[in-house]
Design a protein around this motif. Structure first.
Motif, PDB file in Angstrom:
ATOM      1  N   TYR A   1      12.647  37.818  12.449  1.00  0.00           N
ATOM      2  CA  TYR A   1      13.989  38.331  12.668  1.00  0.00           C
ATOM      3  C   TYR A   1      14.339  38.200  14.137  1.00  0.00           C
ATOM      4  O   TYR A   1      13.568  38.600  15.005  1.00  0.00           O
ATOM      5  N   ILE A   2      15.516  37.618  14.435  1.00  0.00           N
ATOM      6  CA  ILE A   2      15.956  37.511  15.826  1.00  0.00           C
ATOM      7  C   ILE A   2      17.312  38.179  15.992  1.00  0.00           C
ATOM      8  O   ILE A   2      18.127  38.228  15.067  1.00  0.00           O
ATOM      9  N   THR A   3      17.542  38.675  17.182  1.00  0.00           N
ATOM     10  CA  THR A   3      18.811  39.350  17.471  1.00  0.00           C
ATOM     11  C   THR A   3      19.883  38.306  17.771  1.00  0.00           C
ATOM     12  O   THR A   3      19.596  37.136  18.014  1.00  0.00           O
ATOM     13  N   SER A   4      21.129  38.773  17.799  1.00  0.00           N
ATOM     14  CA  SER A   4      22.227  37.858  18.107  1.00  0.00           C
ATOM     15  C   SER A   4      22.116  37.338  19.541  1.00  0.00           C
ATOM     16  O   SER A   4      22.464  36.191  19.817  1.00  0.00           O
ATOM     17  N   VAL A   5      21.604  38.139  20.458  1.00  0.00           N
ATOM     18  CA  VAL A   5      21.413  37.703  21.841  1.00  0.00           C
ATOM     19  C   VAL A   5      20.365  36.590  21.892  1.00  0.00           C
ATOM     20  O   VAL A   5      20.543  35.588  22.575  1.00  0.00           O
ATOM     21  N   GLU A   6      19.292  36.749  21.153  1.00  0.00           N
ATOM     22  CA  GLU A   6      18.263  35.716  21.101  1.00  0.00           C
ATOM     23  C   GLU A   6      18.814  34.438  20.474  1.00  0.00           C
ATOM     24  O   GLU A   6      18.533  33.329  20.935  1.00  0.00           O
TER      25      GLU A   6
END
Length: 81
Positions: A1-6
């Motif tokens: 899972y990655i964040t929108s910033v990543e």
């Protein structure tokens, strides 16, 4: 899972990598064109090509079609910034 910033960082990295690849490709093609037309590439021309913007490379690639000497490929009148 990655964040929108990543995800944004990854997308920017991919875009920068693609841009660098295109720039390197244009440098390689221009170098080959010059070598085919004028012979061995002198150090000063290699340095100019390595430091050029994409716009400059495109202009020089067009200039090689009409230039009678290597120096004329790089003459002023280019779209240098």
């Amino acid at each position: 899972y990655i964040t929108s910033v990543e995800r944004i960082g990854i997308e920017k990295g991919i875009q920068q990598g693609m841009q660098q690849g295109m720039q390197q490709g244009e440098e390689k093609i221009l170098t080959r064109q010059i070598q085919k037309r004028f012979g061995q590439l002198p150090r000063w021309a290699k340095e100019k090509i390595a430091q050029a913007s994409e716009d400059q490379l495109e202009h020089w690639a067009d200039s090689i079609l009409d230039a009678t000497t290597l120096e004329k490929v790089f003459e002023t009148g280019s779209r240098e910034k």
